[in-house]
Design an enzyme around this catalytic site. Structure first.
Site, PDB file in Angstrom:
ATOM      1  CD  GLU A   1      23.035 -14.141 -34.163  1.00 49.03           C
ATOM      2  OE1 GLU A   1      22.959 -13.180 -34.971  1.00 49.03           O
ATOM      3  OE2 GLU A   1      23.487 -14.034 -33.006  1.00 49.03           O
TER       4      GLU A   1
ATOM      5  CE  LYS B   1      15.066  -0.464 -36.038  1.00 50.66           C
ATOM      6  NZ  LYS B   1      15.005   0.154 -34.711  1.00 50.66           N
TER       7      LYS B   1
ATOM      8  N   GLY C   1      13.692  -2.738 -31.705  1.00 51.28           N
ATOM      9  CA  GLY C   1      13.451  -4.169 -31.890  1.00 51.28           C
ATOM     10  C   GLY C   1      12.585  -4.777 -30.791  1.00 51.28           C
ATOM     11  NE  ARG C   2      15.331  -2.426 -25.558  1.00 55.50           N
ATOM     12  CZ  ARG C   2      16.341  -1.891 -26.218  1.00 55.50           C
ATOM     13  NH1 ARG C   2      16.850  -2.494 -27.274  1.00 55.50           N
ATOM     14  NH2 ARG C   2      16.859  -0.735 -25.836  1.00 55.50           N
TER      15      ARG C   2
ATOM     16  CG  HIS D   1       7.557 -28.222  -8.632  1.00 55.11           C
ATOM     17  ND1 HIS D   1       7.429 -29.082  -7.566  1.00 55.11           N
ATOM     18  CD2 HIS D   1       6.332 -27.677  -8.835  1.00 55.11           C
ATOM     19  CE1 HIS D   1       6.170 -29.083  -7.164  1.00 55.11           C
ATOM     20  NE2 HIS D   1       5.485 -28.234  -7.908  1.00 55.11           N
TER      21      HIS D   1
ATOM     22  CD  GLU E   1      18.574  -5.620 -26.926  1.00 59.59           C
ATOM     23  OE1 GLU E   1      19.295  -6.587 -27.233  1.00 59.59           O
ATOM     24  OE2 GLU E   1      17.602  -5.270 -27.623  1.00 59.59           O
TER      25      GLU E   1
ATOM     26  CE  LYS F   1      24.272  -7.725 -32.751  1.00 58.18           C
ATOM     27  NZ  LYS F   1      23.395  -6.657 -33.238  1.00 58.18           N
TER      28      LYS F   1
HETATM   29  O1  F6P Z   1      15.663  -7.229 -36.134  1.00 56.64           O
HETATM   30  P1  F6P Z   1      17.134  -7.345 -36.219  1.00 56.64           P
HETATM   31  O2  F6P Z   1      17.753  -6.148 -36.881  1.00 56.64           O
HETATM   32  O3  F6P Z   1      17.539  -8.623 -36.892  1.00 56.64           O
HETATM   33  O4  F6P Z   1      17.717  -7.352 -34.756  1.00 56.64           O
HETATM   34  C1  F6P Z   1      17.398  -8.389 -33.865  1.00 56.64           C
HETATM   35  C2  F6P Z   1      17.789  -8.053 -32.459  1.00 56.64           C
HETATM   36  O5  F6P Z   1      19.180  -7.811 -32.381  1.00 56.64           O
HETATM   37  C3  F6P Z   1      19.434  -6.756 -31.467  1.00 56.64           C
HETATM   38  O6  F6P Z   1      19.851  -5.662 -32.191  1.00 56.64           O
HETATM   39  C4  F6P Z   1      20.489  -7.143 -30.464  1.00 56.64           C
HETATM   40  O7  F6P Z   1      21.585  -7.712 -31.082  1.00 56.64           O
HETATM   41  C5  F6P Z   1      18.107  -6.492 -30.791  1.00 56.64           C
HETATM   42  O8  F6P Z   1      17.993  -5.229 -30.291  1.00 56.64           O
HETATM   43  C6  F6P Z   1      17.162  -6.823 -31.880  1.00 56.64           C
HETATM   44  O9  F6P Z   1      15.870  -7.034 -31.387  1.00 56.64           O
END
Ligand code: F6P
Length: 553
Positions: A216, A210, A270-271, A387, A356, A515
């Site tokens: 990452e 987003k 995002g979620r 299990h 979250e 972060k």
């Molecule tokens: O889509 P992006 O901006 O890479 O964010 C990824 C995820 O990181 C978060 O902001 C949490 O760090 C989530 O809410 C989100 O889904």
């Protein structure tokens, strides 16, 4: 002092929870043979059985009263009207617009005033996604060397990974058009494990972010872009890349062609984003029809959520059950147990969706909350869970409410296996409820010829307290449509809990500190880096890592 309607409603819940026998379930069945009939609901093809919880008519009425006092319906309508309900980020929350036809006319309020036409932009993006998907599948769009694309790798994390990964895992079959793969972890062992399965000539790379700034995701995107460039050259690699993002400047700086950027808006959290451009890997991997059905199923749950009366409203009821468990009975964990292997990523998706959203300690007004909020969510598909951690649910010191998701009809021909699966799911919930008494254990051991002293020794270990709550969600079958319904059900459950607890379920400030600290630690781990100012534990660990890597401190 006069109590507000909310305070009164909460006080009633706490009072009911302190009654002798509150939390007990078995006596409720003894007293009411019709309990299952009275405490299950069916809507959108999903049967919700809440009879194996300790909620009775009085408690349900009190919980519904709490929902009313918390203005869940009014808040829901404000969300649907595109008002700014994510107050800390000053954003509308309109994932419902993503699965609605344009005629639904969703509009998103803008912080500076006025509205934007959410439904129009959704329709436009969906049409672009549909055309792109079709062109990839027909071979109208090919890779740099003229070969068709067979694999799509989605590079994203959190909501840009979990939702699409969960849905692809549920819907992909060997007859699906492409193979969807997911790269989330910054740990390059993840990429190393995926890379040998991929042919760069036939791989399409989607950078799903987003913000397009997530460390990452950008690190992984650079690695995969480098791999494509080494195999196809810079211009060739560009033909293998697309982006799913709201940040067009950053996607272009990364080298992604503008017509390969599929956008969405900040009113999609995002979620909650798997229905947006973020779901492109689902469409590419599983087919456009499947993706459309997923959206249609979610839409049907939205309509139910928006129109069903509170006492029949599945998302609200699921939320009220959780509120009873967390706030009434003090149960702070919640297991998600899908008895369908296709839902094996569903618990992971719900972990983000719920934790979250609901892991908050201040109200919308910034005051400390007066009640506990989101429980710890965890889970595994049944029967695997049995299990591993079910021991604790049966005999641990604290009950852990569980959601069992059962699917009556499988999509495979192995009827015996399916019966075994269902029998286990039903049995686990029954065992949690029923428990096992001293008389039962003794009789069974006697029957097996166990000597009395051995019975006495083992008896305490073999008792099950029972009376442990669970909720069952029963689906006729699992397909794209019903998956959409199921996921939307939990999304709206989260919304309702946010309203009951008066918290912002749509922000996630709690992820920021880690972060920021990671950014400052990063240069300290470089060969010429130096350990900076930290607590002694962190400083000590950095120093040891530098030692182990042969770097001076
Ligand atoms: O889509 P992006 O901006 O890479 O964010 C990824 C995820 O990181 C978060 O902001 C949490 O760090 C989530 O809410 C989100 O889904």
């Amino acid at each position: 002092m006069t109590l507000s309607a909310r305070e009164t409603a909460w006080a009633r819940i706490h009072l009911l929870a302190r009654q002798p026998g509150a939390g007990s379930i078995r006596p409720l069945f003894d007293a009411d043979p019709e309990r299952f009939e009275r405490f299950h609901r069916k809507a959108c093809g999903i049967l919700l059985d809440m009879s194996k919880t300790s909620i009775d008519s009085e408690i349900l009425a009190a919980l519904l009263e709490l929902a009313q006092a918390s203005q869940v319906t009014a808040r829901r309508d404000a969300m649907a009207a595109g008002q700014i309900v994510n107050q800390t980020e000053q954003r509308a929350v309109l994932h419902m617009a993503l699965r609605a036809p344009r005629s639904a006319g969703f509009r998103a309020a803008l912080p500076e005033g006025g509205y934007e036409d959410a439904s129009a932009s959704v329709e436009e993006t969906l049409e672009r996604m549909r055309q792109f998907t079709r062109a990839i599948h027909t071979g109208d769009i090919r890779g740099a060397t003229g070969e068709t694309f067979t694999d799509v790798i989605n590079i994203g994390i959190g909501g840009s990974d979990l939702g699409p990964f969960m849905a692809s895992r549920a819907l992909w079959t060997v007859r699906s058009p492409m193979r969807p793969l997911y790269l989330a972890n910054a740990d390059a062992h993840n990429w190393e494990a995926i890379r040998p399965r991929l042919n760069p000539h036939r791989t399409l790379m989607l950078v799903a972010s987003k913000t397009f700034t997530t460390a990452e995701t950008m690190a992984n995107a650079r690695v995969v872009r480098g791999w494509l460039e080494r195999n196809l050259g810079e211009a060739g690699a560009r033909r293998h890349m697309a982006a799913l993002s709201t940040n067009h400047e950053a996607t272009s700086a990364f080298g992604i062609m503008p017509d390969r950027v599929f956008g969405f808006h900040d009113w999609v959290g995002g979620r909650f984003s798997l229905w947006s451009a973020i779901g492109l890997s689902i469409a590419l991997g599983c087919g456009w029809d499947e993706f459309s059905q997923l959206l249609a199923g979610a839409r049907s749950m939205d309509e139910h959520f928006l129109t069903a009366p509170p006492e029949q409203n599945l998302p609200l009821l699921l939320a009220l059950i959780t509120a009873w468990h967390v706030n009434g009975l003090g149960l702070k964990a919640h297991a998600i147990l899908p008895y369908d292997h296709r839902l094996s990523r569903f618990p992971a998706h719900l972990q983000q969706l719920e934790m979250e959203s609901l892991g908050k300690r201040v109200t919308l007004a910034g005051e400390p909350v007066r009640h506990d909020t989101g429980p710890v969510i965890f889970g595994e598909p049944g029967t695997n869970a049995q299990h591993s951690f079910m021991q604790l649910l049966h005999q641990g010191t604290t009950p852990v409410p569980a959601d069992f998701v059962l699917v009556a009809n499988p999509n495979h021909p192995y009827a015996d296996n399916h019966r075994l699966l269902l029998a286990n799911g039903l049995a686990q919930a029954e065992a949690l409820l029923r428990g096992r008494t001293e008389a039962e254990v003794t009789a069974e051991m006697r029957k097996a010829g166990t000597p009395p002293e051995e019975i006495a020794r083992l008896l305490p270990h073999r008792l099950f307290p029972g009376d442990r709550p669970s909720t069952t969600l029963l689906l006729d079958r699992l397909d794209a449509y019903t998956l959409g319904q199921l996921v939307a059900l939990y999304e709206h459950k989260v919304f309702c809990l946010g309203a009951l607890w008066d918290i912002d379920a749509f922000d996630q400030w709690g992820v920021e500190l880690g972060k920021q600290l990671a950014k400052s630690i990063l240069p300290e781990l470089e060969p010429a880096g130096r350990v900076g100012e930290h607590d002694p534990s962190t400083a000590g660990l950095i120093a040891r890592i530098r030692d182990m890597q042969g770097n001076p401190n």
